[in-house]
Design a protein around this motif. Structure first.
Motif, PDB file in Angstrom:
ATOM      1  N   ASP A  93     -17.715 134.703  15.610  1.00  0.00           N
ATOM      2  CA  ASP A  93     -17.561 133.102  14.921  1.00  0.00           C
ATOM      3  C   ASP A  93     -17.871 132.844  16.370  1.00  0.00           C
ATOM      4  OD1 ASP A  93     -16.384 131.216  12.699  1.00  0.00           O
ATOM      5  OD2 ASP A  93     -14.935 130.842  14.247  1.00  0.00           O
ATOM      6  N   TYR A 123     -14.696 138.846  14.215  1.00  0.00           N
ATOM      7  CA  TYR A 123     -15.737 139.198  14.018  1.00  0.00           C
ATOM      8  C   TYR A 123     -15.686 140.615  12.782  1.00  0.00           C
ATOM      9  CZ  TYR A 123     -13.517 143.516  16.099  1.00  0.00           C
ATOM     10  OH  TYR A 123     -12.739 144.987  16.661  1.00  0.00           O
ATOM     11  N   PRO A 149     -16.013 140.007   9.015  1.00  0.00           N
ATOM     12  CA  PRO A 149     -16.515 139.773   8.700  1.00  0.00           C
ATOM     13  C   PRO A 149     -18.029 140.548   8.414  1.00  0.00           C
ATOM     14  CG  PRO A 149     -16.050 137.351   8.897  1.00  0.00           C
ATOM     15  CD  PRO A 149     -15.523 138.131  10.457  1.00  0.00           C
ATOM     16  N   ALA A 150     -17.982 141.240   9.371  1.00  0.00           N
ATOM     17  CA  ALA A 150     -19.477 142.043   9.745  1.00  0.00           C
ATOM     18  C   ALA A 150     -19.531 143.541   9.604  1.00  0.00           C
ATOM     19  CB  ALA A 150     -19.759 141.545  10.824  1.00  0.00           C
ATOM     20  N   THR A 160     -30.002 132.763   7.789  1.00  0.00           N
ATOM     21  CA  THR A 160     -29.213 132.340   7.117  1.00  0.00           C
ATOM     22  C   THR A 160     -28.497 131.314   6.685  1.00  0.00           C
ATOM     23  OG1 THR A 160     -27.297 133.005   8.892  1.00  0.00           O
ATOM     24  CG2 THR A 160     -28.377 134.785   8.342  1.00  0.00           C
ATOM     25  N   HIS A 200     -25.039 130.721   5.929  1.00  0.00           N
ATOM     26  CA  HIS A 200     -24.148 130.846   6.843  1.00  0.00           C
ATOM     27  C   HIS A 200     -23.441 130.734   8.387  1.00  0.00           C
ATOM     28  CE1 HIS A 200     -22.186 130.321   2.637  1.00  0.00           C
ATOM     29  NE2 HIS A 200     -23.179 131.816   2.333  1.00  0.00           N
ATOM     30  N   ASP A 247     -20.262 135.541   9.031  1.00  0.00           N
ATOM     31  CA  ASP A 247     -20.535 136.167   7.642  1.00  0.00           C
ATOM     32  C   ASP A 247     -22.111 135.727   7.217  1.00  0.00           C
ATOM     33  OD1 ASP A 247     -18.314 135.605   5.990  1.00  0.00           O
ATOM     34  OD2 ASP A 247     -17.741 133.715   7.599  1.00  0.00           O
ATOM     35  N   GLY A 248     -22.551 135.165   8.385  1.00  0.00           N
ATOM     36  CA  GLY A 248     -24.425 135.112   7.564  1.00  0.00           C
ATOM     37  C   GLY A 248     -25.118 136.595   8.613  1.00  0.00           C
ATOM     38  N   TRP A 249     -23.917 137.290   9.831  1.00  0.00           N
ATOM     39  CA  TRP A 249     -24.704 138.195  10.046  1.00  0.00           C
ATOM     40  C   TRP A 249     -24.241 139.091   8.989  1.00  0.00           C
ATOM     41  CZ3 TRP A 249     -23.462 143.591  11.289  1.00  0.00           C
ATOM     42  CH2 TRP A 249     -24.109 143.911  12.653  1.00  0.00           C
ATOM     43  N   TYR A 250     -23.189 139.255   8.472  1.00  0.00           N
ATOM     44  CA  TYR A 250     -23.167 140.693   7.021  1.00  0.00           C
ATOM     45  C   TYR A 250     -24.016 140.850   6.362  1.00  0.00           C
ATOM     46  CZ  TYR A 250     -21.264 142.185   3.114  1.00  0.00           C
ATOM     47  OH  TYR A 250     -21.245 142.869   1.642  1.00  0.00           O
ATOM     48  N   ALA A 251     -24.732 138.775   5.751  1.00  0.00           N
ATOM     49  CA  ALA A 251     -25.273 138.847   4.560  1.00  0.00           C
ATOM     50  C   ALA A 251     -26.650 139.244   4.793  1.00  0.00           C
ATOM     51  CB  ALA A 251     -25.253 137.268   4.473  1.00  0.00           C
TER      52      ALA A 251
END
Length: 259
Positions: free
Chosen positions: A16, A22, A24-25, A229, A231, A235-239
């Protein structure tokens, strides 16, 4: 089956932008590992800064791309070489330019500029290969500054917050070298800032993480290979990673069916 090789920027991407979290990833990272993939951290951070995160993520002996691509080091091979850094600082001392590098800042100032803790700021100042800093002049001065640096073989790369000076190697250069080591691999590169552009462009699939602090990266020559992404940060990394892994799984099934 091709080996999956994921290269990721840190600040604003896996981490973030403000909290450096990190969490969420983590599920997506676990899915990379589950497929036998390798996660390579690629950052403008120093080796000293990156080592704790490298350890926390269980990356073992996987090399790290450090200081904006100025070097690629193994966690066991982090040494005390500082010749490049001292040479850059020597050139800066002769230019009298409105550039304030980390070497000009106290630990407290680096902490204030980056949001890092005191310990993390100390690690950020432990430079070996490059010098990040703040540009405080106008556009005309900036052009003259870049030209003067180039005469000494030094280039400047714009990241999310800082202008980073080094002797030319980039994240993309180091990615290409590692890709040669892991021949036959499938590469994903993830970033959010101009200094990630070439790395993202050179990968089989690229991810541009939304960066609310700077303009969007320009279109790529092969934009169809790029995922942008919705987000920001982890969060964007995860998606993005979960979507690309789903695509990867489908590709592997297709290869197995027609193999």
């Amino acid at each position: 089956m091709r080996r999956l090789l994921v290269f990721s920027d840190l600040d604003g991407s896996l981490l973030d932008h403000d909290s450096y979290d990190y969490t969420p990833a983590l599920p997506a990272i676990a899915e990379i590992y589950a497929r036998g993939g390798i996660l390579v951290l690629a950052s403008s951070k120093t080796a000293a800064e990156m080592l704790p995160l490298h350890h926390d993520l269980g990356l073992g002996d996987t090399p790290m791309i450090v200081e904006n691509g100025a070097a690629c080091v193994s966690p066991e091979g982090i040494g005390s070489k500082t010749a490049d850094y001292r040479a850059i600082r020597q050139v800066l001392s002769t230019l009298n330019a409105p550039f304030r590098g980390f070497g000009d800042m106290s630990v407290a100032e680096v902490s204030a500029q980056t949001g890092l803790s005191h310990l993390q700021a100390e690690r950020a100042k432990a430079r070996q290969f490059s010098e990040p800093g703040l540009w405080q002049g106008d556009a005309h001065q900036h052009a003259a500054f870049l030209a003067a640096l180039a005469r000494h073989g030094i280039n400047a790369s714009r990241g999310g917050r800082f202008l980073t000076l080094s002797f030319g190697a980039s994240k993309a250069d180091q990615m290409v070298r590692l890709r040669q080591r892991y021949r036959g691999c499938f590469t994903i590169a993830i970033g959010d800032a101009p200094n990630d552009f070439d790395m993202i462009a050179a990968a089989d699939r690229g991810v541009v993480i939304r960066n609310p602090h700077s303009p969007d990266l320009p279109r790529f020559q092969h934009e169809h290979r790029i995922l942008r992404t919705e987000h920001s940060g982890p969060d964007g990394w995860y998606a993005a990673v979960m979507q690309l892994l789903s695509d990867w799984d489908q590709e592997q099934k297709g290869t197995a069916t027609h193999g």
